[in-house]
Design an enzyme around this catalytic site. Structure first.
Site, mmCIF file in Angstrom:
data_model
loop_
_atom_site.group_PDB
_atom_site.id
_atom_site.type_symbol
_atom_site.label_atom_id
_atom_site.label_comp_id
_atom_site.label_asym_id
_atom_site.label_seq_id
_atom_site.Cartn_x
_atom_site.Cartn_y
_atom_site.Cartn_z
ATOM 1 N N CYS A 133 -87.458 114.776 27.939
ATOM 2 C CA CYS A 133 -87.784 115.041 29.696
ATOM 3 C C CYS A 133 -86.674 115.088 29.966
ATOM 4 C CB CYS A 133 -88.486 113.897 30.495
ATOM 5 S SG CYS A 133 -88.977 112.246 29.460
ATOM 6 N N HIS A 257 -86.836 112.756 37.257
ATOM 7 C CA HIS A 257 -85.239 112.264 36.807
ATOM 8 C C HIS A 257 -84.135 112.759 37.502
ATOM 9 C CE1 HIS A 257 -87.690 110.403 33.564
ATOM 10 N NE2 HIS A 257 -87.075 111.214 32.621
HETATM 11 N N1 LIG Z 1 -94.608 110.977 30.736
HETATM 12 C C1 LIG Z 1 -92.902 111.649 30.507
HETATM 13 O O1 LIG Z 1 -92.355 111.976 31.414
HETATM 14 C C2 LIG Z 1 -93.535 112.444 29.368
HETATM 15 C C3 LIG Z 1 -92.433 113.245 28.998
HETATM 16 C C4 LIG Z 1 -92.043 114.608 28.520
HETATM 17 C C5 LIG Z 1 -92.710 113.778 27.019
HETATM 18 N N2 LIG Z 1 -93.784 112.931 26.965
HETATM 19 C C6 LIG Z 1 -94.169 112.483 26.368
HETATM 20 O O2 LIG Z 1 -95.730 112.820 26.553
HETATM 21 C C7 LIG Z 1 -96.696 112.240 25.159
HETATM 22 C C8 LIG Z 1 -97.795 111.564 26.736
HETATM 23 O O3 LIG Z 1 -97.233 110.421 27.328
HETATM 24 P P1 LIG Z 1 -97.812 109.977 28.871
HETATM 25 O O4 LIG Z 1 -96.221 110.261 29.209
HETATM 26 O O5 LIG Z 1 -99.002 111.487 29.017
HETATM 27 O O6 LIG Z 1 -98.270 108.926 27.934
HETATM 28 P P2 LIG Z 1 -99.819 108.303 28.841
HETATM 29 O O7 LIG Z 1 -100.186 108.655 29.686
HETATM 30 O O8 LIG Z 1 -99.803 107.384 27.840
HETATM 31 O O9 LIG Z 1 -100.750 109.198 27.791
HETATM 32 C C9 LIG Z 1 -101.023 108.776 26.607
HETATM 33 C C10 LIG Z 1 -102.489 110.213 26.501
HETATM 34 O O10 LIG Z 1 -102.594 110.296 24.922
HETATM 35 C C11 LIG Z 1 -104.423 110.162 24.066
HETATM 36 N N3 LIG Z 1 -104.169 108.661 23.436
HETATM 37 C C12 LIG Z 1 -103.735 107.585 23.220
HETATM 38 N N4 LIG Z 1 -104.071 106.977 22.224
HETATM 39 C C13 LIG Z 1 -105.022 107.949 21.161
HETATM 40 C C14 LIG Z 1 -105.446 108.040 19.954
HETATM 41 N N5 LIG Z 1 -105.370 107.944 19.304
HETATM 42 N N6 LIG Z 1 -106.053 109.568 19.968
HETATM 43 C C15 LIG Z 1 -106.424 110.463 20.712
HETATM 44 N N7 LIG Z 1 -105.750 110.339 22.334
HETATM 45 C C16 LIG Z 1 -104.720 109.216 22.557
HETATM 46 C C17 LIG Z 1 -105.174 109.013 26.191
HETATM 47 O O11 LIG Z 1 -106.299 108.768 25.648
HETATM 48 P P3 LIG Z 1 -106.864 107.892 26.557
HETATM 49 O O12 LIG Z 1 -107.227 107.957 28.434
HETATM 50 O O13 LIG Z 1 -107.896 108.099 26.093
HETATM 51 O O14 LIG Z 1 -106.169 106.302 25.887
HETATM 52 C C18 LIG Z 1 -103.116 109.748 26.340
HETATM 53 O O15 LIG Z 1 -104.641 111.227 27.001
HETATM 54 C C19 LIG Z 1 -96.069 111.031 24.812
HETATM 55 O O16 LIG Z 1 -95.237 111.169 23.263
HETATM 56 C C20 LIG Z 1 -94.295 110.952 25.652
HETATM 57 O O17 LIG Z 1 -93.764 110.758 24.851
HETATM 58 C C21 LIG Z 1 -93.549 112.046 28.419
#
Ligand SMILES: NC(=O)c1ccc[n+]([C@@H]2O[C@H](COP(=O)([O-])OP(=O)(O)OC[C@H]3O[C@@H](n4cnc5c(N)ncnc54)[C@H](OP(=O)(O)O)[C@@H]3O)[C@@H](O)[C@H]2O)c1
Length: 353
Positions: A133, A257
Site C-alpha cells: 500500500c 497513507h
Molecule cells: N490493510 C492494508 O492497507 C493493506 C494494503 C495492501 C495489502 N494488504 C494485504 O492484504 C492482506 C489482507 O490484509 P487486511 O489488512 O485486510 O487483513 P485483516 O483485516 O487481518 O483480514 C484478514 C483476512 O484474511 C482471512 N484469513 C486469515 N487467515 C485465514 C485462513 N487461514 N484461511 C482463510 N482466510 C483467512 C480473514 O478471515 P477471518 O475474518 O475469517 O479471520 C480475513 O478475511 C494482507 O496480506 C495485507 O498485507 C493490506
C-alpha cells in the site's frame, strides 16, 4: 470460459479490512462479474456479507471453493496466500494477490494498471501481485512523471495509517485514543505509554505519537516496509537500478497513507511542467494551492480513489529534482481498488480470448 459467460470471481479474505473495502468497490464499479464467491477462514463461514446489494454467505477456504472460479482475489495474510494462491491457479483461476507472498517472484508480475497494465498478460505461475500500500499510494503519480522526465532517484518518507496493519491496527488506535483522550497526559516521558497499556501490533504507542518503524526489522536497520518501497518501485517502473531510499513512519491516522517525495530526474524539471503532467494523468488529482490552504490531507482524501498530489516544488539546490506531498487511500488504491482494476484487466483479456 466461454465468451458469453461473465467470469466467476472469488474474494478470499472477504471479511478483513481490505476485503470489506473490496466488497464496496465491487458494488460501485461497472459490474463485469457473474457469480461473486466470498471466502474467508472457517471462523467466518456462514456469515452473510453484502455485495452488489445482495447478501452472500461466506464459505470456508478449501480446494473445492475454487471450483469454476475464473479469477480469485486474495486479501489474506502472506502465509495464507503463499499456500492457497498456487492451489487456485492449479484449479484454473488467475490469482490476483494482495499479500507480500509473491511480489518479488520474477515469474509473478507486479501490476499497477495505470503504469504497467501490459505486465499482467505475462504470468507464468497464473498469479499476479498487487504492490504494497505504501508504494501504491505514490507510484501512479511518479509513473506519470517518470514517463515525461525519466526518474533517476527517489527519497521518500511515509506517514502510514493504522489500517495498513489490518483490523488489529484500527482497533489498537481506537482503544488507545479512548484511554488517553480527555486526559492531560503527554507532557512527561512515558505517561502516554503507561496509559495505553497494550501496544497492539506497534513497538510504541500509536495514539498521540508517531512511530518511526513499520513492518519487521531486516538487515542493517532497514524495515521490511522500507525495502518493499525500494524493491517494488523498481519492479513496477522497470528500473532495476533506480536509487530509492525510504523511511517508513506510522502515524495516528485510521486510513490514507501520505508520503513526502524527493524525486530526481534525468532532465531538468519545472513546477509548471509537473503540474501539467499531474493534472492530466489518469488516476491522479493535483491539489496544489498552498496560498489558499489547498493540499491533500488524509482527512480529505480517505474514501476516494485517486492519488492526490500537492506541495509541488522544484528543489532549491537541484534543477532536476521535485519535492511532492502525496496522499492515497491505502485500503482503496493502496489495496482493494488496484486489485479490482487488475482483475478487470484480466477479465477483459479472458473475454477477448
Ligand atoms: N490493510 C492494508 O492497507 C493493506 C494494503 C495492501 C495489502 N494488504 C494485504 O492484504 C492482506 C489482507 O490484509 P487486511 O489488512 O485486510 O487483513 P485483516 O483485516 O487481518 O483480514 C484478514 C483476512 O484474511 C482471512 N484469513 C486469515 N487467515 C485465514 C485462513 N487461514 N484461511 C482463510 N482466510 C483467512 C480473514 O478471515 P477471518 O475474518 O475469517 O479471520 C480475513 O478475511 C494482507 O496480506 C495485507 O498485507 C493490506
Amino acid at each position: 470460459m466461454s465468451a458469453a459467460k461473465k467470469p466467476t470471481l472469488a474474494v478470499v479474505g472477504a471479511t478483513g479490512a481490505v476485503g470489506t473495502v473490496m466488497l464496496g468497490i465491487l458494488s460501485e464499479r461497472a459490474d463485469v462479474w457473474g457469480e461473486i464467491r466470498l471466502i474467508a477462514s472457517p471462523r467466518s463461514a456462514g456469515r452473510k456479507l453484502t455485495v452488489r446489494g445482495e447478501q452472500v454467505e461466506v464459505i470456508a477456504l478449501s480446494e473445492e471453493a475454487f471450483e469454476g472460479v475464473d479469477i480469485a482475489m486474495f486479501d489474506v495474510p502472506d502465509e495464507v496466500s503463499a499456500q492457497w494462491a498456487p492451489i487456485a491457479a492449479a484449479k484454473g483461476a488467475v490469482a490476483v494477490d494482495n499479500s507480500g507472498a509473491f511480489r518479488m517472484d520474477p515469474d509473478v508480475p507486479l501490476v499497477v494498471p495505470e503504469v504497467n497494465a501490459h505486465a499482467a498478460r505475462v504470468r507464468p505461475r497464473g498469479i499476479i501481485s498487487n504492490p504494497n500500500c505504501t508504494t501504491l499510494s505514490m507510484i501512479v503519480a511518479l509513473g506519470a512523471l517518470h514517463a515525461e522526465f525519466g526518474l533517476s532517484e527517489l527519497i521518500v518518507s511515509s506517514y502510514q495509517a493504522v489500517s495498513g496493519s489490518g483490523k488489529e491496527g484500527i482497533d489498537t488506535l481506537r482503544d488507545q485514543v479512548a484511554k488517553v483522550a480527555g486526559t492531560d497526559l503527554g507532557s512527561q516521558p512515558g505517561d502516554v505509554r503507561r496509559a495505553v497499556g497494550d501496544l497492539g501490533p506497534y513497538p510504541a504507542p500509536i495514539a498521540f505519537n508517531v512511530v518511526p518503524f513499520a513492518g519487521s526489522l531486516k538487515e542493517d536497520g532497514w524495515s521490511s516496509e522500507e525495502l518493499k518501497v525500494r524493491n517494488e518501485s523498481r519492479k513496477i517502473l522497470g528500473l532495476p537500478d533506480l536509487r530509492v531510499t525510504a523511511t517508513c513512519v506510522r502515524v495516528p491516522v485510521i486510513t490514507t497513507h501520505s508520503l513526502t517525495v524527493h524525486a530526481r530526474f534525468e532532465n531538468e524539471v519545472t513546477v509548471a511542467g509537473a503540474h501539467e503532467i499531474l493534472s492530466t494523468a489518469p488516476g491522479v488529482v493535483l491539489c496544489d494551492n498552498p496560498a489558499e490552504g489547498e493540499f491533500p490531507t488524509p482527512a480529505d482524501v480517505v474514501g476516494t480513489d485517486p492519488t492526490w498530489v500537492g506541495r509541488v516544488r522544484r528543489s532549491l539546490d537541484d534543477p532536476k529534482a521535485l519535492e511532492l506531498f502525496v496522499c492515497g487511500d491505502n485500503l482503496r488504491k493502496g489495496a482493494a481498488l488496484n486489485t479490482a482494476q487488475i482483475a478487470e484487466v484480466v477479465a477483459a483479456e479472458l473475454a477477448a480470448a
